[in-house]
Design a protein around this motif. Structure first.
Motif, PDB file in Angstrom:
ATOM      1  N   ASP A 119       0.829  -1.204   0.000  1.00 10.07           N
ATOM      2  CA  ASP A 119       0.000   0.000   0.000  1.00 10.07           C
ATOM      3  C   ASP A 119       0.864   1.255   0.000  1.00 10.07           C
ATOM      4  OD1 ASP A 119      -2.053  -1.761   0.116  1.00 10.07           O
ATOM      5  OD2 ASP A 119      -2.656  -1.328   2.164  1.00 10.07           O
ATOM      6  N   THR A 120       1.914   1.272   0.824  1.00 13.71           N
ATOM      7  CA  THR A 120       2.797   2.430   0.883  1.00 13.71           C
ATOM      8  C   THR A 120       3.481   2.662  -0.464  1.00 13.71           C
ATOM      9  OG1 THR A 120       3.224   2.072   3.241  1.00 13.71           O
ATOM     10  CG2 THR A 120       4.806   3.429   2.040  1.00 13.71           C
ATOM     11  N   SER A 121       3.962   1.603  -1.077  1.00 14.76           N
ATOM     12  CA  SER A 121       4.632   1.733  -2.366  1.00 14.76           C
ATOM     13  C   SER A 121       3.690   2.285  -3.428  1.00 14.76           C
ATOM     14  CB  SER A 121       5.180   0.378  -2.816  1.00 14.76           C
ATOM     15  OG  SER A 121       6.142  -0.093  -1.905  1.00 14.76           O
ATOM     16  N   CYS A 122       2.451   1.792  -3.446  1.00 15.24           N
ATOM     17  CA  CYS A 122       1.495   2.262  -4.452  1.00 15.24           C
ATOM     18  C   CYS A 122       1.125   3.725  -4.223  1.00 15.24           C
ATOM     19  CB  CYS A 122       0.244   1.389  -4.426  1.00 15.24           C
ATOM     20  SG  CYS A 122       0.510  -0.268  -5.103  1.00 15.24           S
ATOM     21  N   ILE A 123       0.985   4.125  -2.965  1.00 14.49           N
ATOM     22  CA  ILE A 123       0.648   5.516  -2.667  1.00 14.49           C
ATOM     23  C   ILE A 123       1.717   6.447  -3.218  1.00 14.49           C
ATOM     24  CG2 ILE A 123       0.454   7.200  -0.785  1.00 14.49           C
ATOM     25  CD1 ILE A 123      -0.949   5.030   0.832  1.00 14.49           C
ATOM     26  N   VAL A 124       2.980   6.106  -3.017  1.00 16.30           N
ATOM     27  CA  VAL A 124       4.080   6.995  -3.388  1.00 16.30           C
ATOM     28  C   VAL A 124       4.430   6.882  -4.875  1.00 16.30           C
ATOM     29  CG1 VAL A 124       6.478   7.597  -2.914  1.00 16.30           C
ATOM     30  CG2 VAL A 124       4.990   6.884  -1.043  1.00 16.30           C
ATOM     31  N   LEU A 125       4.497   5.660  -5.390  1.00 18.92           N
ATOM     32  CA  LEU A 125       5.003   5.475  -6.749  1.00 18.92           C
ATOM     33  C   LEU A 125       3.984   5.789  -7.839  1.00 18.92           C
ATOM     34  CD1 LEU A 125       7.065   2.180  -6.312  1.00 18.92           C
ATOM     35  CD2 LEU A 125       7.914   4.522  -6.436  1.00 18.92           C
ATOM     36  N   THR A 126       2.700   5.807  -7.510  1.00 20.90           N
ATOM     37  CA  THR A 126       1.694   6.115  -8.525  1.00 20.90           C
ATOM     38  C   THR A 126       1.924   7.480  -9.144  1.00 20.90           C
ATOM     39  OG1 THR A 126       0.034   4.724  -7.435  1.00 20.90           O
ATOM     40  CG2 THR A 126      -0.777   6.367  -8.975  1.00 20.90           C
ATOM     41  N   GLU A 127       2.252   8.473  -8.309  1.00 22.47           N
ATOM     42  CA  GLU A 127       2.487   9.819  -8.831  1.00 22.47           C
ATOM     43  C   GLU A 127       3.689   9.855  -9.785  1.00 22.47           C
ATOM     44  OE1 GLU A 127       0.612  12.451  -8.557  1.00 22.47           O
ATOM     45  OE2 GLU A 127      -0.825  11.245  -7.422  1.00 22.47           O
ATOM     46  N   PHE A 128       4.746   9.110  -9.449  1.00 22.02           N
ATOM     47  CA  PHE A 128       5.914   9.060 -10.337  1.00 22.02           C
ATOM     48  C   PHE A 128       5.552   8.423 -11.672  1.00 22.02           C
ATOM     49  CE2 PHE A 128       8.023   9.285  -6.162  1.00 22.02           C
ATOM     50  CZ  PHE A 128       8.880  10.340  -6.395  1.00 22.02           C
ATOM     51  N   VAL A 129       4.752   7.359 -11.626  1.00 23.26           N
ATOM     52  CA  VAL A 129       4.362   6.664 -12.852  1.00 23.26           C
ATOM     53  C   VAL A 129       3.518   7.576 -13.737  1.00 23.26           C
ATOM     54  CG1 VAL A 129       2.918   4.802 -13.734  1.00 23.26           C
ATOM     55  CG2 VAL A 129       4.552   4.335 -11.917  1.00 23.26           C
ATOM     56  N   LEU A 130       2.574   8.294 -13.125  1.00 20.16           N
ATOM     57  CA  LEU A 130       1.727   9.204 -13.897  1.00 20.16           C
ATOM     58  C   LEU A 130       2.532  10.362 -14.477  1.00 20.16           C
ATOM     59  CD1 LEU A 130      -1.392   9.284 -11.578  1.00 20.16           C
ATOM     60  CD2 LEU A 130      -1.208   8.171 -13.795  1.00 20.16           C
ATOM     61  N   LYS A 131       3.513  10.823 -13.731  1.00 23.94           N
ATOM     62  CA  LYS A 131       4.369  11.892 -14.241  1.00 23.94           C
ATOM     63  C   LYS A 131       5.151  11.425 -15.461  1.00 23.94           C
ATOM     64  CE  LYS A 131       7.956  15.153 -12.777  1.00 23.94           C
ATOM     65  NZ  LYS A 131       8.849  15.567 -11.660  1.00 23.94           N
ATOM     66  N   ILE A 132       5.661  10.195 -15.409  1.00 24.52           N
ATOM     67  CA  ILE A 132       6.382   9.638 -16.563  1.00 24.52           C
ATOM     68  C   ILE A 132       5.449   9.487 -17.752  1.00 24.52           C
ATOM     69  CG2 ILE A 132       7.547   7.576 -17.415  1.00 24.52           C
ATOM     70  CD1 ILE A 132       8.654   7.182 -14.589  1.00 24.52           C
ATOM     71  N   ALA A 133       4.210   9.024 -17.494  1.00 28.66           N
ATOM     72  CA  ALA A 133       3.244   8.859 -18.582  1.00 28.66           C
ATOM     73  C   ALA A 133       2.917  10.197 -19.237  1.00 28.66           C
ATOM     74  CB  ALA A 133       1.969   8.209 -18.044  1.00 28.66           C
TER      75      ALA A 133
END
Length: 481
Positions: A119-133
């Motif tokens: 859960d912690t990883s998804c909370i933090v890394l989702t924003e990075f993934v969307l920024k890359i997209a």
């Protein structure tokens, strides 16, 4: 044995209310959310006299709550120390293409989930993934699926990867941190590879046709501030009579400018010394945070008590911060801790109705971990329950059945059964969007993201989730020893 008919009906109603609100937290007739739904189910178990208040308090497992609290605090301080920011930068660092990016997301998501919870990883890394997209100008569906599915698979490797593993390690009493990881790691690694391959195969055409845009990096050159002064009595008529006055004013301005420049230079030197000191303190503090994290992991691998180790690491980080810890502690998900309290009570009340025991008595003759057929039946039961009752209650319900089977099973078979429960209940979260909290976190984060809003629908997830879940579970079962 089944309890009295009235208690069976009332207990089933209380559990059904808990289940509906846990799976669908915003139902129109009672949109109170998961945490409040958990407390409501617990309260009804007491009001309906399925449990008395003392039994309800005893049903709460404080060791699991302490372990959850400790790992969440450690994750908060690791986020403050830019651990997840470094992981996010690694995702796009010298990326050679979309397929390479997908593989990186799978690896980073799995490793961070195993160490800091999914859960912690998804909370933090989702924003990075969307920024890359957004920078690549692509639809983020494949990236989000890679993040969520790999987080669930990776979290299966360690007891601190997700709450289900915590429950299994504590309730079984058969595993240390190292022994659990040894049993689960081969299945996790192979499952991670298979999941990435399925992603690449399913979306190969889409990933191949995407243009690999250069990362948009805005470079800003910082220029020193220029002080400029226009004399207030400068006359624009050009009379020569004013030349001497202008010359005196210019010399005065020059002297003033040199004095001011000297003061600014001295102030900048002082600021430079202060900034250097601050930077060294920050570097030292980050180093201490990472050392505490490594010390916690080493202690867990040595077999020390997990809840005490996690809470000890959390307290060490709080003390090392040498400041008011309230802002950091406010980031802890207390709603999750309260949800677990209510869930422990609700599941214990449902146990008292006798329904789980009766269902287990009907199916246990088909569930034998010594045969391939028995393992398949057990996995199917876990898969169905995890996507209907939800995975953590499934672990609590079936875990109690396994605990009661100690006398009739060998130690090796019992360990294998617990590991199968951990593996299938975790990976089954990839089946549908509602199967895991990590999936919902990624979905909700993407929907409201300021970087790139995207709706990962139930059906889009299901098209990938079904084949991936079945293949990964099946192959992983053959590797669990």
């Amino acid at each position: 044995m089944m309890n009295s008919l009235v208690k069976v009906i009332l207990g089933s109603i209380a559990f059904a209310i808990f289940w509906v609100l846990a799976v669908f937290p915003a139902v129109p007739f009672l949109p109170i959310g998961r945490t409040a739904g958990s407390l409501l189910g617990a309260l009804l178990m007491v009001v309906f006299r399925i449990l008395d208040p003392v039994d309800a308090y005893d049903a709460i497992d404080l060791e699991i709550l302490a372990l959850l609290f400790g790992t969440m605090v450690v994750s908060v301080y690791l986020e403050r120390a830019d651990m997840f920011q470094y992981l996010g930068k690694f995702l796009s660092w010298k990326s050679t293409g979309m397929k390479d990016l997908i593989c990186r997301i799978c690896v980073v998501s799995a490793v961070s989930s195993a160490l800091f919870t999914n859960d912690t990883s998804c909370i933090v890394l989702t924003e990075f993934v969307l920024k890359i997209a957004r920078e690549k100008n692509i639809a983020p569906r494949t990236l989000l699926l890679a993040l969520a599915s790999s987080a669930n698979i990776g979290s299966s490797a360690t007891p601190i990867g997700n709450p289900r593993n915590l429950v299994i390690v504590v309730e079984s009493g058969l595993f240390s941190f190292g022994s659990f990881m040894t049993g689960m790691l081969p299945a996790m690694l192979v499952g991670l590879v298979l999941n990435a391959l399925i992603l690449l195969v399913m979306f190969w055409k889409v990933l191949s046709t995407l243009k690999e845009d250069e990362e948009d990096v805005n470079s800003h050159r910082l220029l020193p501030a220029t002080m400029f002064h226009v004399p207030s009595n400068l006359n624009g008529n050009g009379n020569a009579g004013h030349a001497d006055t202008l010359g005196l004013e210019s010399r005065a301005f020059s002297d003033e400018h040199e004095a001011t420049h000297l003061v600014v230079h001295e102030m900048s030197e002082c600021d430079g010394v202060a900034n250097t000191s601050t930077n060294w303190r920050k570097i030292l503090w980050k180093t201490c945070v990472y050392l505490v994290m490594v010390g916690m992991l080493v202690s867990l691998l040595m077999g020390l008590n997990m809840s005490r180790t996690a809470t000890g690491a959390a307290l060490a980080l709080i003390v090392l911060g040498f400041e008011d810890a309230r802002p950091s502690l406010e980031k802890v998900s207390y709603s999750l801790l309260i949800f677990f309290c209510g869930m422990f009570i609700t599941v214990e009340g449902f146990e008292r109705t006798g329904i789980p025991s009766s269902l287990w008595d009907y199916t246990k003759r088909h569930v034998q971990v010594t045969s391939a057929k028995g393992v398949a039946v057990l996995a199917l039961v876990i898969l169905v329950l995890s996507n209907s009752v939800s995975n953590v209650p499934t672990v609590l319900l079936l875990g109690a059945r396994l605990a009661d089977s100690k006398a009739s099973m060998s130690l090796d078979d019992l360990k294998k059964a617990w590991l199968i429960l951990a593996w299938v209940s975790t990976v089954s979260g990839n089946l549908s969007l509602l199967g895991s909290a990590a999936n919902l976190i990624v979905c909700e984060q993407a929907r409201g993201s300021p970087h790139l809003a995207y709706n990962l629908s139930f059906w889009r997830h299901l098209k990938f989730g079904v084949p991936s879940t079945i293949v990964v579970i099946a192959v992983g079962l053959t590797l669990i020893s």
